[in-house]
Design an enzyme around this catalytic site. Structure first.
Site, PDB file in Angstrom:
ATOM      1  N   GLU A 167       1.831  -1.927 -11.714  1.00 39.36           N
ATOM      2  CA  GLU A 167       1.672  -2.858 -12.691  1.00 39.36           C
ATOM      3  C   GLU A 167       0.353  -2.970 -13.225  1.00 39.36           C
ATOM      4  O   GLU A 167       0.414  -2.851 -14.365  1.00 39.36           O
ATOM      5  CB  GLU A 167       1.725  -4.334 -12.175  1.00 39.36           C
ATOM      6  CG  GLU A 167       3.289  -4.611 -11.496  1.00 39.36           C
ATOM      7  CD  GLU A 167       3.579  -4.489 -10.273  1.00 39.36           C
ATOM      8  OE1 GLU A 167       2.946  -3.310  -9.695  1.00 39.36           O
ATOM      9  OE2 GLU A 167       4.147  -4.917  -9.486  1.00 39.36           O
TER      10      GLU A 167
ATOM     11  N   ASN B 152       2.452   3.455  -8.684  1.00 40.88           N
ATOM     12  CA  ASN B 152       1.314   3.096  -7.742  1.00 40.88           C
ATOM     13  C   ASN B 152       0.697   4.254  -7.331  1.00 40.88           C
ATOM     14  O   ASN B 152       1.254   5.522  -7.327  1.00 40.88           O
ATOM     15  CB  ASN B 152       2.098   2.392  -6.620  1.00 40.88           C
ATOM     16  CG  ASN B 152       3.224   2.954  -5.876  1.00 40.88           C
ATOM     17  OD1 ASN B 152       3.803   3.673  -6.423  1.00 40.88           O
ATOM     18  ND2 ASN B 152       3.078   2.668  -4.530  1.00 40.88           N
TER      19      ASN B 152
ATOM     20  N   CYS C 151      -1.835  -0.643  -7.612  1.00 34.86           N
ATOM     21  CA  CYS C 151      -0.432  -1.044  -8.029  1.00 34.86           C
ATOM     22  C   CYS C 151       0.096  -0.531  -9.347  1.00 34.86           C
ATOM     23  O   CYS C 151      -0.627  -0.500 -10.243  1.00 34.86           O
ATOM     24  CB  CYS C 151      -0.200  -2.536  -7.984  1.00 34.86           C
ATOM     25  SG  CYS C 151      -0.465  -3.373  -6.639  1.00 34.86           S
TER      26      CYS C 151
ATOM     27  N   CYS D 290      -1.658  -8.617  -9.263  1.00 37.14           N
ATOM     28  CA  CYS D 290      -1.082  -8.182 -10.656  1.00 37.14           C
ATOM     29  C   CYS D 290      -0.771  -9.432 -11.317  1.00 37.14           C
ATOM     30  O   CYS D 290      -0.859  -9.261 -12.708  1.00 37.14           O
ATOM     31  CB  CYS D 290      -0.214  -7.170 -10.319  1.00 37.14           C
ATOM     32  SG  CYS D 290      -0.616  -5.784  -9.565  1.00 37.14           S
TER      33      CYS D 290
ATOM     34  N   GLU E 209      -1.890   5.452  -4.294  1.00 38.24           N
ATOM     35  CA  GLU E 209      -2.427   5.278  -3.150  1.00 38.24           C
ATOM     36  C   GLU E 209      -3.682   6.330  -2.972  1.00 38.24           C
ATOM     37  O   GLU E 209      -3.903   7.230  -3.767  1.00 38.24           O
ATOM     38  CB  GLU E 209      -1.421   5.219  -1.906  1.00 38.24           C
ATOM     39  CG  GLU E 209      -0.378   4.302  -2.229  1.00 38.24           C
ATOM     40  CD  GLU E 209       0.661   4.193  -0.999  1.00 38.24           C
ATOM     41  OE1 GLU E 209       0.595   5.145  -0.326  1.00 38.24           O
ATOM     42  OE2 GLU E 209       1.266   3.203  -1.019  1.00 38.24           O
TER      43      GLU E 209
ATOM     44  N   CYS F  26       2.722  -8.486  -7.255  1.00 39.67           N
ATOM     45  CA  CYS F  26       1.966  -9.065  -6.333  1.00 39.67           C
ATOM     46  C   CYS F  26       0.975 -10.161  -6.871  1.00 39.67           C
ATOM     47  O   CYS F  26       0.716 -10.088  -8.086  1.00 39.67           O
ATOM     48  CB  CYS F  26       1.138  -8.126  -5.233  1.00 39.67           C
ATOM     49  SG  CYS F  26      -0.533  -7.379  -6.257  1.00 39.67           S
TER      50      CYS F  26
END
Ligand code: THU
Length: 140
Positions: free
Chosen positions: A61, A48, A59, A95, A50, A92
């Site tokens: 993924e 990830n 994310c 994703c 940010e 999530c």
């Protein structure tokens, strides 16, 4: 789900944990790693990423998926996700939708910190994705 043997799954999980070490998560402190296995047997990883503008966060993924797709992959057979907490984490909703574009029935490994993992599939996690009317995706 494609048939993948245990050593293949263990290796993919290990790659996800390794990728997690490069997570950039100063805002949430929640570090995630992911490893995608393509249909042609290649592995791509992501963590990830940010941002101070929190909504720009990517994310793990989708970072791993982007690495695979931009290397020419168009079909993935598995993704391992390595996250925190005793049970690990699942992708999530965003994703799941992104993964479904390239992976009907792909295996999802929810990796636990104790080295074990739980196996499910992307189509089990999101049985009714948005398809934009595309017939091939609607057959998931
Ligand atoms: N995150 C992922 O990388 N993958 C998921 O499946 C869920 C959440 C990241 C985004 C953010 O950097 C942090 O975890 C906390 O939500």
């Amino acid at each position: 789900m494609p048939r993948l043997d245990d050593p293949q799954l263990d290796t993919l999980a290990m790659h996800a944990w390794e990728a997690r070490m490069n997570a950039y998560a100063p805002y949430s402190q929640f570090h995630v790693g992911a490893a995608v296995l393509s249909a042609d047997g290649r592995t791509f990883t992501g963590a990830n990423v940010e941002n101070a503008s929190l909504g720009l966060t990517m994310c793990a993924e989708r970072v791993a998926l982007g690495a695979a797709i931009s290397a020419g992959v168009r079909s993935i057979v598995a993704i391992a996700v390595a996250g925190e907490g005793p049970t690990g984490i699942l992708p999530c909703g965003a994703c799941r939708q992104a993964l479904l574009e390239f992976s009907r029935g792909a295996v999802v490994l929810r990796c636990r910190p104790d080295g074990t993992h739980e196996v499910t599939s992307i189509s089990a996690l999101d049985p009714s994705p948005f398809t934009g009317g595309v017939v091939e995706l609607a057959g998931i």
